[in-house]
Design an enzyme around this catalytic site. Structure first.
Site, PDB file in Angstrom:
ATOM      1  N   ASP A   1      -4.519   0.863  -8.157  1.00 44.44           N
ATOM      2  CA  ASP A   1      -4.406  -0.230  -9.110  1.00 44.44           C
ATOM      3  C   ASP A   1      -4.730   0.382 -10.473  1.00 44.44           C
ATOM      4  O   ASP A   1      -5.781   1.010 -10.655  1.00 44.44           O
ATOM      5  CB  ASP A   1      -5.413  -1.327  -8.747  1.00 44.44           C
ATOM      6  CG  ASP A   1      -5.328  -2.533  -9.663  1.00 44.44           C
ATOM      7  OD1 ASP A   1      -4.998  -2.371 -10.858  1.00 44.44           O
ATOM      8  OD2 ASP A   1      -5.616  -3.652  -9.201  1.00 44.44           O
TER       9      ASP A   1
ATOM     10  N   ALA B   1       4.517   3.864 -12.611  1.00 43.85           N
ATOM     11  CA  ALA B   1       5.547   4.881 -12.814  1.00 43.85           C
ATOM     12  C   ALA B   1       6.822   4.718 -12.004  1.00 43.85           C
ATOM     13  O   ALA B   1       7.895   5.101 -12.471  1.00 43.85           O
ATOM     14  CB  ALA B   1       4.954   6.266 -12.541  1.00 43.85           C
ATOM     15  N   ALA B   2       6.751   4.241 -10.758  1.00 41.40           N
ATOM     16  CA  ALA B   2       7.945   4.226  -9.894  1.00 41.40           C
ATOM     17  C   ALA B   2       9.007   3.274 -10.458  1.00 41.40           C
ATOM     18  O   ALA B   2       8.664   2.271 -11.083  1.00 41.40           O
ATOM     19  CB  ALA B   2       7.561   3.821  -8.479  1.00 41.40           C
ATOM     20  N   PRO B   3      10.281   3.616 -10.231  1.00 41.83           N
ATOM     21  CA  PRO B   3      10.804   4.733  -9.431  1.00 41.83           C
ATOM     22  C   PRO B   3      10.861   6.070 -10.162  1.00 41.83           C
ATOM     23  O   PRO B   3      11.223   7.066  -9.572  1.00 41.83           O
ATOM     24  CB  PRO B   3      12.204   4.263  -9.068  1.00 41.83           C
ATOM     25  CG  PRO B   3      12.626   3.416 -10.229  1.00 41.83           C
ATOM     26  CD  PRO B   3      11.374   2.697 -10.678  1.00 41.83           C
TER      27      PRO B   3
ATOM     28  N   ASP C   1       4.092   0.164 -18.613  1.00 43.59           N
ATOM     29  CA  ASP C   1       5.265  -0.674 -18.356  1.00 43.59           C
ATOM     30  C   ASP C   1       4.849  -1.621 -17.233  1.00 43.59           C
ATOM     31  O   ASP C   1       5.009  -1.324 -16.058  1.00 43.59           O
ATOM     32  CB  ASP C   1       6.458   0.189 -17.959  1.00 43.59           C
ATOM     33  CG  ASP C   1       7.735  -0.613 -17.830  1.00 43.59           C
ATOM     34  OD1 ASP C   1       8.056  -1.372 -18.763  1.00 43.59           O
ATOM     35  OD2 ASP C   1       8.401  -0.503 -16.780  1.00 43.59           O
TER      36      ASP C   1
ATOM     37  N   LYS D   1      11.159   6.245 -16.443  1.00 41.84           N
ATOM     38  CA  LYS D   1      10.397   6.517 -17.664  1.00 41.84           C
ATOM     39  C   LYS D   1       9.523   7.755 -17.502  1.00 41.84           C
ATOM     40  O   LYS D   1       9.288   8.479 -18.467  1.00 41.84           O
ATOM     41  CB  LYS D   1       9.571   5.291 -18.040  1.00 41.84           C
ATOM     42  CG  LYS D   1      10.427   4.059 -18.318  1.00 41.84           C
ATOM     43  CD  LYS D   1       9.574   2.822 -18.549  1.00 41.84           C
ATOM     44  CE  LYS D   1      10.419   1.568 -18.541  1.00 41.84           C
ATOM     45  NZ  LYS D   1      11.009   1.280 -17.210  1.00 41.84           N
TER      46      LYS D   1
ATOM     47  N   CYS E   1       9.913  -6.049 -18.633  1.00 46.31           N
ATOM     48  CA  CYS E   1      11.333  -6.432 -18.592  1.00 46.31           C
ATOM     49  C   CYS E   1      11.435  -7.943 -18.425  1.00 46.31           C
ATOM     50  O   CYS E   1      12.256  -8.451 -17.666  1.00 46.31           O
ATOM     51  CB  CYS E   1      12.080  -5.690 -17.481  1.00 46.31           C
ATOM     52  SG  CYS E   1      11.473  -6.005 -15.813  1.00 46.31           S
TER      53      CYS E   1
END
EC number: 2.1.1.178
Length: 475
Positions: free
Chosen positions: A176, A126-128, A194, A131, A247
């Site tokens: 994890d 999730a970070a930062p 992601d 999304k 990405c």
């Protein structure tokens, strides 16, 4: 131009071997050396897109729509004397600075009618928080979103962004992401993975992103990604939707990872074609229906997005419940919670949504679906801290104000620009309106800056110290 962008020859040979025939390597290299266009996403938990545009265009903000995200814009500003991240609108959570391509995965997740906006969702890495906050806005703070981050150093910024954007339906975890298939099989209605990747698509914002690039490192990362995707698939309910994104550009981390899941469980799910996700999406669509966004196609970062729907359960050899310590919160008894909620409604005209839990001198507001995962997962943070208690009552928090202050119909004070500057510098203010009593929400142009307390005709500043700014935040 970023002439210092590091593009090693062995990387360029690798890319040339996988570049689609209709695309040009010269254009790829040129796009990698061009500065990345600045882009933002309007946070609709705080403000509508129309209201944001009407507010910012008179200040010289040129907002060009991102075609795959109806809340996303490429931005240019006439006056850049105030850094974008230090503007009052950013600190109030009205927008998030987010690269345009990274808005694609969440768009793909919610373009599917099976994605339940009031369901149980997972953002596995999730970070930062770009999304995560995008998902929460599309959920309208309903249901529950588990936001997991493996890196402990990134948890603090994730938490800060959730608070700034007024997100209330998130439970933060620090694992994890492979544990979700083990501990919570078939729990989530929708999942975004992601995945951590080699970052080949991010050279336009980090000219040294490829400094340590090698084929060997890609193969190692791809093995990790395969494990994460398999675990996420086990954690997904039958009938649920999962988006896998990176990405990066290499086939090993993208198409091959998807193929590995097909090889194992292909009869139990199917990938959707994303060719119609937005106008011109077909320019980036692969034969499998994935989006493989090369940076020269849309003048953006490189990105990859795939979406699957799970049709059936599969045998789960991963299942192994986690060991949890004692849960430190207790539900707040009705005799305590109901009077408190009535007092808040009477003072501010707004009622916090969720379940109240207590811990020591703190009162927290948990998401409404929290009971579905209670006792199955250890959380670093759940929902928002509503108040801190003391002998004579309680004090509402800054994060409560950011989440609910814009919707308050009373109990607020509107500052002019001069007083708003003073307030964000940590100083007390003397508003023109008639003085009140007790705690007060402090707003500027209808949006919350923080909390204060009436002391006579003065509003005593209650901004957290870390949010005080010495410089002007207002254009």
């Amino acid at each position: 131009m970023h002439d210092n962008t590091y593009l090693p020859d062995h990387f360029l040979r690798h890319i040339a071997a996988i570049m689609p025939a209709h695309l040009s390597m010269d254009e790829f290299v040129a796009s990698c050396r061009r500065p990345l266009r600045r882009s933002i996403r309007v946070n609709t938990l705080k403000i509508s897109v129309a209201a944001f545009v009407a507010r910012m265009q008179p200040l010289g903000w040129q907002l060009d729509p991102v075609p795959w995200c109806d809340t996303g814009f490429w931005l240019s500003r006439e006056d850049e004397s105030v850094p974008l991240g230090n503007t009052a609108e950013h600190l109030s959570g009205l927008f998030y600075i987010q690269e345009a391509s990274s808005m694609l995965p969440v768009t793909a997740l919610f373009a599917c009618e099976q994605t339940r906006r009031d369901g149980m969702l997972l953002d596995a890495a999730a970070a930062p928080g770009s999304k995560t906050t995008q998902i929460a806005a599309l959920m309208n703070n309903q249901g529950m979103l588990v936001a997991n981050e493996y890196s402990s150093s990134r948890l603090k910024v994730l938490s800060a962004n959730l608070q700034r954007c007024g997100v209330t339906n998130v439970g933060m975890t620090h694992f994890d992401a492979k544990v979700f298939g083990q501990w919570l099989p078939e729990t989530f209605d929708a999942i975004l993975l992601d995945a951590p990747c080699s970052g080949e698509g991010s050279v336009r914002k980090d000219e040294d992103a490829l400094r340590n690039w090698s084929i060997e490192s890609i193969d190692e990362i791809a093995a990790v990604q395969q494990g994460l995707l398999e675990s996420a698939f086990h954690a997904l309910k039958p009938g649920g939707v999962l988006v896998y994104s990176t990405c990066t550009l290499s086939l090993q981390e993208n198409q091959a990872v998807c193929q590995s899941l097909l090889d194992k469980f292909g009869a139990a799910f199917s990938f959707d074609s994303l060719a119609d996700l937005f106008p011109a999406a077909e320019q980036a669509c692969t034969p499998e229906g994935y989006l493989h966004v090369w940076p020269q196609i849309f003048d953006s970062e490189g990105f990859f997005v795939a979406r699957l729907r799970k049709h059936y359960s599969v045998p789960n050899t991963m299942f192994k419940p986690g060991k949890l310590g004692k849960f430190p919160f207790l539900p707040l008894p009705a005799k305590e919670s109901e009077p408190m909620l009535r007092e808040i409604e009477a003072a501010f005209g707004v009622v916090p949504q969720g379940n109240l839990f207590g811990r020591s001198e703190e009162i927290w507001l948990f998401p409404q679906r929290f009971e579905q995962v209670q006792g199955k997962l250890r959380f670093d943070r759940i929902g928002l801290k509503l108040a801190e208690t003391f002998k004579k009552g309680y004090r509402l928090t800054h994060e409560w104000a950011l989440a609910y202050g814009d919707g308050a119909s009373k109990g607020f004070v509107e500052l002019g620009i001069a007083d708003a500057r003073e307030f964000m510098m940590g100083r007390d203010v003397w508003p023109e309106q008639a003085a009140g009593t007790g705690e007060v929400i402090v707003r500027y142009q209808g949006h919350t800056l923080g909390m204060g307390k009436w002391v006579g005709s003065r509003v005593k500043n209650a901004l957290p110290r870390e949010l005080v700014r010495d410089n002007n935040l207002f254009v």
